[in-house]
Scaffold this motif. Structure first.
Motif, PDB file in Angstrom:
ATOM      1  N   SER A 107     145.279  30.176  58.925  1.00  0.00           N
ATOM      2  CA  SER A 107     145.246  29.512  60.231  1.00  0.00           C
ATOM      3  C   SER A 107     144.051  29.981  61.053  1.00  0.00           C
ATOM      4  O   SER A 107     143.347  29.177  61.679  1.00  0.00           O
ATOM      5  CB  SER A 107     146.548  29.778  60.996  1.00  0.00           C
ATOM      6  OG  SER A 107     147.660  29.253  60.291  1.00  0.00           O
ATOM      7  N   GLY A 160     150.083  30.671  64.196  1.00  0.00           N
ATOM      8  CA  GLY A 160     149.662  31.741  63.302  1.00  0.00           C
ATOM      9  C   GLY A 160     150.369  33.047  63.591  1.00  0.00           C
ATOM     10  O   GLY A 160     150.851  33.735  62.682  1.00  0.00           O
ATOM     11  N   TYR A 204     146.413  37.780  66.330  1.00  0.00           N
ATOM     12  CA  TYR A 204     146.561  36.460  66.948  1.00  0.00           C
ATOM     13  C   TYR A 204     146.773  36.587  68.456  1.00  0.00           C
ATOM     14  O   TYR A 204     146.257  35.770  69.238  1.00  0.00           O
ATOM     15  CB  TYR A 204     147.717  35.691  66.304  1.00  0.00           C
ATOM     16  CG  TYR A 204     147.306  34.956  65.055  1.00  0.00           C
ATOM     17  CD1 TYR A 204     146.557  33.788  65.135  1.00  0.00           C
ATOM     18  CD2 TYR A 204     147.637  35.441  63.796  1.00  0.00           C
ATOM     19  CE1 TYR A 204     146.158  33.124  63.989  1.00  0.00           C
ATOM     20  CE2 TYR A 204     147.249  34.774  62.654  1.00  0.00           C
ATOM     21  CZ  TYR A 204     146.509  33.617  62.744  1.00  0.00           C
ATOM     22  OH  TYR A 204     146.098  32.961  61.609  1.00  0.00           O
TER      23      TYR A 204
END
Length: 487
Positions: A282, A445, A350
């Motif tokens: 991702s 993600g 993330y």
């Protein structure tokens, strides 16, 4: 062979296999800088040129488990050489191509070489001293990510300042070097399942099922998720894979021993691998686009392909630096602990990317954190698998785990692609993914990474000596004798 000589030999094996993994990853990212130009270069439509990327995924997915099983049957060194041959041939075909069909054929041949990494990881169990096994597995397993991170800026620079054909001639040279190193440095270890038959019906059934599934996942957005073609492929995939499963359970010497795969420790590791693949890929889809989107959007950073690649390169370097520490952590606390730590680091990356996505350096930092976690996780998963399967199934089990990771990356690409296609803005008559779309993609993600951590937490604890189980010390001594006789 004395200890220093053996250490030198095992060091050469690890270096060769890591370089093979880096080369295989570079083959996958090689055409990324050319995506926009492929229709012009190959005199074809954008939809046709997309097969240049898709075919590598499909062929690699089919060949990885098949070559893994063949590695157990005929030996890992011969199969590593077999993988090197289509890498060389495919690179030459691509370099000489001027139309889409030979380019697709060449890229398909390159996809056959993807089986090098699981074969190499399985070989480590046979030739590396137990004390160095975890760190060696971590380095070779992470090499795919290292190659992907470093290959992109190099490929972008070559494509920008020279002919695109230079990319494939360079790939040819790397593949030749790999073949020579394998021939010279990799010992010919006896096959763990020598004398057993190859499950050809199982290989054909798995291949058809995987092609149907991955075609539906990777091309569904182009064809329409509710189109007859996409739905038909999903149905065909389910039917074929269920039939394949029944065959594998009933045949005496299966391609993939599903009874071993169904063991809770192996099953949960493979399930976690799918979600780790989603979480890893991702970021690889989102970050380059954010870096290259025009500044006029208000959130794009206006970087060139080369500049974007350079901003992303430190992430590949971090994976290289972190991998040995992952091996040491596995030796101290076990591979399950390392896997959970790695996945949580991915989730933290993330979070950092969400907070810092307004600056190129912020995305670089976020991706560096993500890749640190991927390096830890990718090194731990093969250790978990190899500590839970017999020596005669090492390569096949690693190939299946690699397939699960590839399935995760395909699912991640499809999901993020749908999100970015649905959440858009209009800029100068062009549809572009919106800032909210990128934020949702980063949230997905991170959320998938947390789900993967929960799955990893459910992996049953194993014995501390699992990785060296099944008589590993005795096996290691036997291999040392074999290596001595070979030299």
């Amino acid at each position: 062979m004395d200890a220093p000589q053996h250490a030198a030999r095992s060091g050469g094996v690890v270096a060769t296999l890591a370089f093979a993994g880096i080369t295989a990853a570079i083959m996958q990212t090689l055409v990324t800088p050319l995506i926009a130009d492929l229709p012009r270069i190959l005199h074809t439509s954008p939809s046709n040129s997309a097969w240049v990327i898709t075919v590598t995924l499909l062929v690699g997915a089919v060949c990885v488990p098949v070559f893994g099983r063949l590695g157990d049957l005929v030996g890992k060194r011969p199969m590593l050489l077999v993988c090197a041959a289509p890498l060389i041939a495919g690179s030459v075909v691509c370099a000489l191509s001027s139309s889409v069909v030979p380019m697709i054929i060449g890229r398909g041949l390159q996809g056959m070489g993807m089986g090098m990494v699981p074969l190499g990881i399985a070989l480590l169990r046979d030739v590396v001293p137990p004390a160095k096994l975890s760190s060696s597995i971590a380095m070779v397993s992470a090499s795919m990510g290292i190659g992907g991170g470093l290959g992109l800026p190099v490929a972008a620079a070559v494509a920008e300042y020279t002919s695109w054909r230079v990319l494939f001639w360079g790939a040819t040279a790397m593949a030749v070097i790999i073949a020579v190193l394998i021939w010279r440095l990799i010992p010919n270890v006896p096959a763990g399942a020598k004398g057993e038959r190859f499950d050809a019906p199982g290989a054909i059934g798995l291949g058809i099922g995987l092609v149907c599934l991955l075609l539906a996942v990777s091309k569904g957005a182009d064809w329409g998720w509710s189109s007859a073609t996409t739905l038909g492929l999903f149905v065909a995939a389910v039917v074929m894979l269920v039939a394949w499963g029944f065959w594998e359970i009933r045949t005496r010497q299966p391609l993939v021993d599903l009874r071993t795969t169904a063991r809770p420790r192996v099953l949960m590791t493979n399930l976690a691998s799918i979600f780790v693949g989603v979480g890893m890929y991702s970021s690889m889809l989102i970050v380059p686009q954010l870096l290259q989107y025009p500044k006029a959007t208000g959130y794009g950073l206006g970087q060139s392909m080369l500049a974007a690649g350079l901003w992303m390169a430190p992430a590949g370097i971090m994976m290289m630096l972190v991998s040995p520490f992952g091996g040491k952590l596995t030796n101290i606390r076990g591979p399950k602990f390392t896997l959970i730590c790695g996945i949580l680091v991915v989730a933290a990356g993330y979070g950092a990317s969400l907070a810092l996505m307004g600056a190129a350096w912020g995305l670089m930092v976020g991706l560096m954190i993500i890749n640190c976690g991927v390096g830890l996780a990718y090194g731990a998963m093969p250790a978990l698998i190899m500590g839970s399967v017999p020596l005669s199934e090492t390569a096949a089990a690693n190939g299946f785990n690699t397939l699960m990771r590839s399935l995760g990356t395909s699912i991640g690409a499809a999901v993020i692609g749908v999100v970015l296609a649905e959440l858009t803005i209009n800029l100068g008559g062009h549809e572009l993914a919106s800032e909210n779309g990128f934020r949702v993609g980063l949230l997905i993600g991170g959320g998938v990474a947390l789900l993967a951590a929960a799955i990893a937490g459910a992996i049953p604890a194993g014995r501390r000596a699992d990785l060296g189980g099944h008589g590993a010390h005795a096996k290691h001594a036997a291999v040392s004798e074999q290596v001595t006789s070979d030299t």
